[in-house]
Design an enzyme around this catalytic site. Structure first.
Site, PDB file in Angstrom:
ATOM      1  N   GLU A  72      26.462  -1.673  49.957  1.00 46.76           N
ATOM      2  CA  GLU A  72      27.545  -2.051  49.058  1.00 46.76           C
ATOM      3  C   GLU A  72      28.352  -3.217  49.604  1.00 46.76           C
ATOM      4  OE1 GLU A  72      30.479  -2.132  46.038  1.00 46.76           O
ATOM      5  OE2 GLU A  72      28.382  -1.543  46.116  1.00 46.76           O
ATOM      6  N   HIS A  75      26.371  -6.467  49.601  1.00 47.92           N
ATOM      7  CA  HIS A  75      26.317  -6.976  48.227  1.00 47.92           C
ATOM      8  C   HIS A  75      27.620  -7.676  47.854  1.00 47.92           C
ATOM      9  CE1 HIS A  75      26.383  -6.636  43.764  1.00 47.92           C
ATOM     10  NE2 HIS A  75      25.114  -6.979  43.910  1.00 47.92           N
TER      11      HIS A  75
END
Length: 122
Positions: A72, A75
């Site tokens: 996460e 990203h």
């Protein structure tokens, strides 16, 4: 030439972002970091046991799951870098456009007409 290289780099980052986004989605890591823009208060993610313990105390409702936090946050960082690429490309393209069209008269009146006294008959 710089705009082309940056455009290629931005395209590569975009493709990487798409692939990583699919990985984040498929691994159910979309909520792997409870705060933004950091991840459990870190620029990257908590990595050693002391940081993980502190993060679990600070974010008791969302304990650290390492298999979800790193995808996460990576990203997010990749998406942020793409935003920076986009802003730089926009600025360079705007500068190149203005340089190329330097000798073209620009409208300056509210109605869009060019106020150039040499073109008006008196």
């Amino acid at each position: 030439m710089l705009i082309q290289r940056l455009s290629i780099a931005a395209t590569v980052v975009t493709l990487g972002l798409i692939v990583l986004g699919a990985f984040v989605r498929l691994s159910d890591a979309g909520l792997g970091c409870p705060d933004w823009p950091t991840c459990y208060g870190h620029v990257l993610w908590p990595q050693d046991s002391a940081e993980i313990t502190a993060a679990n105390q600070d974010f008791a409702k969302t304990p650290v799951e390492m298999n979800k936090t790193w995808p996460e946050q990576v990203h997010r960082l990749l998406a942020s870098s793409l935003g920076v690429f986009s802003l730089i490309l926009f600025g360079l393209a705007l500068r190149a456009h203005r340089k190329r069209n330097k000798n073209i008269p620009q409208p300056s009146a509210p109605n869009g007409q060019v106020n150039d006294k040499s073109t008006h008959s008196e």
